[in-house]
Design a protein around this motif. Structure first.
Motif, PDB file in Angstrom:
ATOM      1  N   VAL A  47      55.677  -8.796 -39.272  1.00  0.00           N
ATOM      2  CA  VAL A  47      54.826  -7.842 -38.424  1.00  0.00           C
ATOM      3  C   VAL A  47      54.975  -6.890 -39.219  1.00  0.00           C
ATOM      4  CG1 VAL A  47      54.188  -6.169 -36.590  1.00  0.00           C
ATOM      5  CG2 VAL A  47      54.794  -8.696 -35.574  1.00  0.00           C
ATOM      6  N   ILE A  48      55.691  -6.202 -39.604  1.00  0.00           N
ATOM      7  CA  ILE A  48      56.466  -5.036 -40.458  1.00  0.00           C
ATOM      8  C   ILE A  48      55.989  -5.897 -41.502  1.00  0.00           C
ATOM      9  CG2 ILE A  48      58.663  -5.190 -39.013  1.00  0.00           C
ATOM     10  CD1 ILE A  48      59.944  -6.425 -41.859  1.00  0.00           C
ATOM     11  N   GLU A  49      54.983  -6.279 -42.257  1.00  0.00           N
ATOM     12  CA  GLU A  49      54.172  -7.089 -43.509  1.00  0.00           C
ATOM     13  C   GLU A  49      52.849  -6.343 -43.075  1.00  0.00           C
ATOM     14  OE1 GLU A  49      55.375 -10.002 -45.084  1.00  0.00           O
ATOM     15  OE2 GLU A  49      57.797  -9.713 -45.377  1.00  0.00           O
ATOM     16  N   MET A  50      52.614  -6.709 -42.473  1.00  0.00           N
ATOM     17  CA  MET A  50      51.284  -6.163 -42.060  1.00  0.00           C
ATOM     18  C   MET A  50      50.584  -4.673 -41.890  1.00  0.00           C
ATOM     19  SD  MET A  50      50.479  -8.696 -38.253  1.00  0.00           S
ATOM     20  CE  MET A  50      51.481 -10.171 -38.264  1.00  0.00           C
ATOM     21  N   ARG A  51      50.012  -4.348 -42.917  1.00  0.00           N
ATOM     22  CA  ARG A  51      49.174  -3.068 -43.889  1.00  0.00           C
ATOM     23  C   ARG A  51      48.283  -2.343 -41.915  1.00  0.00           C
ATOM     24  NH1 ARG A  51      46.377  -2.091 -48.249  1.00  0.00           N
ATOM     25  NH2 ARG A  51      46.397  -0.076 -48.038  1.00  0.00           N
ATOM     26  N   HIS A  52      48.443  -3.354 -41.155  1.00  0.00           N
ATOM     27  CA  HIS A  52      47.098  -1.694 -40.416  1.00  0.00           C
ATOM     28  C   HIS A  52      47.956  -2.103 -38.755  1.00  0.00           C
ATOM     29  CE1 HIS A  52      44.437  -1.977 -42.937  1.00  0.00           C
ATOM     30  NE2 HIS A  52      44.696  -2.886 -43.636  1.00  0.00           N
ATOM     31  N   GLY A  53      48.964  -2.748 -38.901  1.00  0.00           N
ATOM     32  CA  GLY A  53      50.284  -2.258 -37.338  1.00  0.00           C
ATOM     33  C   GLY A  53      49.458  -3.135 -36.547  1.00  0.00           C
ATOM     34  N   THR A  54      49.421  -2.402 -35.405  1.00  0.00           N
ATOM     35  CA  THR A  54      49.402  -3.559 -34.587  1.00  0.00           C
ATOM     36  C   THR A  54      47.835  -3.834 -34.322  1.00  0.00           C
ATOM     37  OG1 THR A  54      50.679  -1.475 -32.858  1.00  0.00           O
ATOM     38  CG2 THR A  54      49.190  -3.035 -31.222  1.00  0.00           C
ATOM     39  N   GLU A  55      46.959  -3.509 -35.055  1.00  0.00           N
ATOM     40  CA  GLU A  55      45.259  -3.461 -35.032  1.00  0.00           C
ATOM     41  C   GLU A  55      45.601  -4.779 -35.415  1.00  0.00           C
ATOM     42  OE1 GLU A  55      41.479  -2.727 -37.010  1.00  0.00           O
ATOM     43  OE2 GLU A  55      42.538  -0.950 -36.976  1.00  0.00           O
ATOM     44  N   GLU A  56      46.483  -4.862 -36.293  1.00  0.00           N
ATOM     45  CA  GLU A  56      46.260  -6.397 -37.298  1.00  0.00           C
ATOM     46  C   GLU A  56      47.012  -6.854 -36.375  1.00  0.00           C
ATOM     47  OE1 GLU A  56      47.724  -8.298 -41.949  1.00  0.00           O
ATOM     48  OE2 GLU A  56      47.615  -5.862 -41.420  1.00  0.00           O
ATOM     49  N   ALA A  57      48.243  -6.881 -35.765  1.00  0.00           N
ATOM     50  CA  ALA A  57      48.784  -8.493 -35.482  1.00  0.00           C
ATOM     51  C   ALA A  57      48.228  -8.624 -34.447  1.00  0.00           C
ATOM     52  CB  ALA A  57      50.005  -7.663 -34.387  1.00  0.00           C
ATOM     53  N   VAL A  58      47.607  -7.586 -33.438  1.00  0.00           N
ATOM     54  CA  VAL A  58      45.838  -8.580 -32.501  1.00  0.00           C
ATOM     55  C   VAL A  58      44.714  -9.635 -33.050  1.00  0.00           C
ATOM     56  CG1 VAL A  58      44.264  -7.577 -31.063  1.00  0.00           C
ATOM     57  CG2 VAL A  58      46.511  -6.180 -30.843  1.00  0.00           C
ATOM     58  N   ASN A  59      44.647  -9.264 -34.290  1.00  0.00           N
ATOM     59  CA  ASN A  59      43.481 -10.029 -35.408  1.00  0.00           C
ATOM     60  C   ASN A  59      44.227 -11.259 -35.343  1.00  0.00           C
ATOM     61  OD1 ASN A  59      41.418  -8.058 -34.366  1.00  0.00           O
ATOM     62  ND2 ASN A  59      42.524  -7.437 -36.111  1.00  0.00           N
ATOM     63  N   ARG A  60      45.568 -11.414 -36.087  1.00  0.00           N
ATOM     64  CA  ARG A  60      45.909 -12.037 -36.143  1.00  0.00           C
ATOM     65  C   ARG A  60      46.307 -13.426 -35.043  1.00  0.00           C
ATOM     66  NH1 ARG A  60      48.060 -12.758 -41.393  1.00  0.00           N
ATOM     67  NH2 ARG A  60      47.350 -10.846 -42.554  1.00  0.00           N
ATOM     68  N   ILE A  61      46.651 -12.597 -33.953  1.00  0.00           N
ATOM     69  CA  ILE A  61      47.034 -13.335 -32.717  1.00  0.00           C
ATOM     70  C   ILE A  61      45.550 -13.853 -32.203  1.00  0.00           C
ATOM     71  CG2 ILE A  61      48.201 -13.193 -30.282  1.00  0.00           C
ATOM     72  CD1 ILE A  61      49.888 -11.183 -31.538  1.00  0.00           C
ATOM     73  N   ARG A  62      44.412 -12.939 -32.654  1.00  0.00           N
ATOM     74  CA  ARG A  62      43.057 -13.953 -32.099  1.00  0.00           C
ATOM     75  C   ARG A  62      42.815 -14.902 -32.684  1.00  0.00           C
ATOM     76  NH1 ARG A  62      40.318  -8.421 -30.088  1.00  0.00           N
ATOM     77  NH2 ARG A  62      41.648  -7.599 -28.205  1.00  0.00           N
ATOM     78  N   GLY A  63      42.215 -15.505 -32.054  1.00  0.00           N
ATOM     79  CA  GLY A  63      41.375 -17.445 -33.254  1.00  0.00           C
ATOM     80  C   GLY A  63      40.076 -17.428 -31.961  1.00  0.00           C
ATOM     81  N   PRO A  64      39.359 -18.380 -32.059  1.00  0.00           N
ATOM     82  CA  PRO A  64      38.415 -19.227 -31.925  1.00  0.00           C
ATOM     83  C   PRO A  64      38.847 -20.087 -30.511  1.00  0.00           C
ATOM     84  CG  PRO A  64      38.174 -19.847 -34.022  1.00  0.00           C
ATOM     85  CD  PRO A  64      39.495 -18.935 -33.678  1.00  0.00           C
TER      86      PRO A  64
END
Length: 249
Positions: free
Chosen positions: A209-226
């Motif tokens: 998570v600390i390497e995600m440039r877009h913080g919480t938004e990116e974490a949420v979108n990575r957790i989401r999926g089909p």
């Protein structure tokens, strides 16, 4: 009649001169029109490409009262009617790493029409690496862009939306250093897997998570999926680190 015969040569010369000047004028107008179209095309392309590099390069392309219309997939329209509002939208695009490619350019009914693809971190993340197809129409006002109509391809947008439709049933919040779970509704995948409020998300599918440039938004979108797919998380609870697999519903 005698007068006509006397000046016939002069009259014919004047008529020929008129025809020549008319044709020459049409040629000049055509050349000017082609030159103007070329300048408009170059301006539109430069505007699109500037989003990829530098916000400051864009201001001079727009008329002060420029109108921007974004046509959403359901057909509704979002309209911005000033340069400041448009620059705010573009600034947000740059923050989200939005990039535009230009594939075709043409003129339709006095408008410059550019078609290409739009990519950002989310399209890269969700395997839409070619990006979303878009169409952007420009009209000009005294050499400046005065009107823009932007529309994303509905099928591509639908595909992207479906790629983040599945959720795991937890809410995240950043405290500036860590991303923590703030709520796990009863009956949802996160709660069923034993996750609790206060747990810290360390990584998503191996991505820290600390390497995600877009913080919480990116974490949420990575957790989401089909819907129906699974996602692996590394969770820290107090000093204990453990992995959990969640089903996206």
């Amino acid at each position: 009649m005698e007068l006509f015969k006397k000046y016939k040569g002069l009259i014919l010369l004047l008529l020929m001169s008129h025809v020549f000047l008319s044709l020459y004028g049409c040629s000049l107008n055509k050349q000017y029109s082609q030159k103007e179209q070329k300048v408009q095309e170059e301006t539109a392309i430069s505007c699109i490409e500037a989003i990829n590099y530098d916000l400051n390069d864009m201001v001079d392309y727009f008329a002060p009262n420029v109108v921007f219309v974004n046509i959403l997939p359901d057909g509704t329209k979002e309209t911005i009617e000033n340069r400041e509002g448009l620059m705010t939208i573009i600034s947000n695009m740059i923050k989200d790493d939005v990039k535009f490619s230009v594939e075709t350019i043409k003129h339709e009914n006095g408008l410059v029409v550019i078609e290409g693809r739009e990519t950002d971190y989310l399209t890269e993340l969700k395997e839409l690496k070619k990006g979303i197809r878009y169409s952007c129409r420009f009209s000009f006002d005294n050499g400046k862009i005065g009107y823009i109509v932007y529309e994303e391809n509905k099928d591509d947008k639908k595909l992207l939306d479906s790629s983040i439709k599945g959720v795991t049933g937890m809410y995240l919040e950043s405290d500036g250093e860590k991303i923590k779970i703030t709520e796990c509704p009863v009956g949802q995948s996160a709660e069923k897997s034993g996750l609790k409020q206060g747990d810290v998300v360390e990584s998503v599918e191996g991505m820290k998570v600390i390497e995600m440039r877009h913080g919480t938004e990116e974490a949420v979108n990575r957790i989401r999926g089909p819907v129906g797919t699974k996602v692996n998380l590394s969770i820290r609870r107090n000093r204990k680190l453990f992995d959990v697999e969640l089903l996206r519903n």
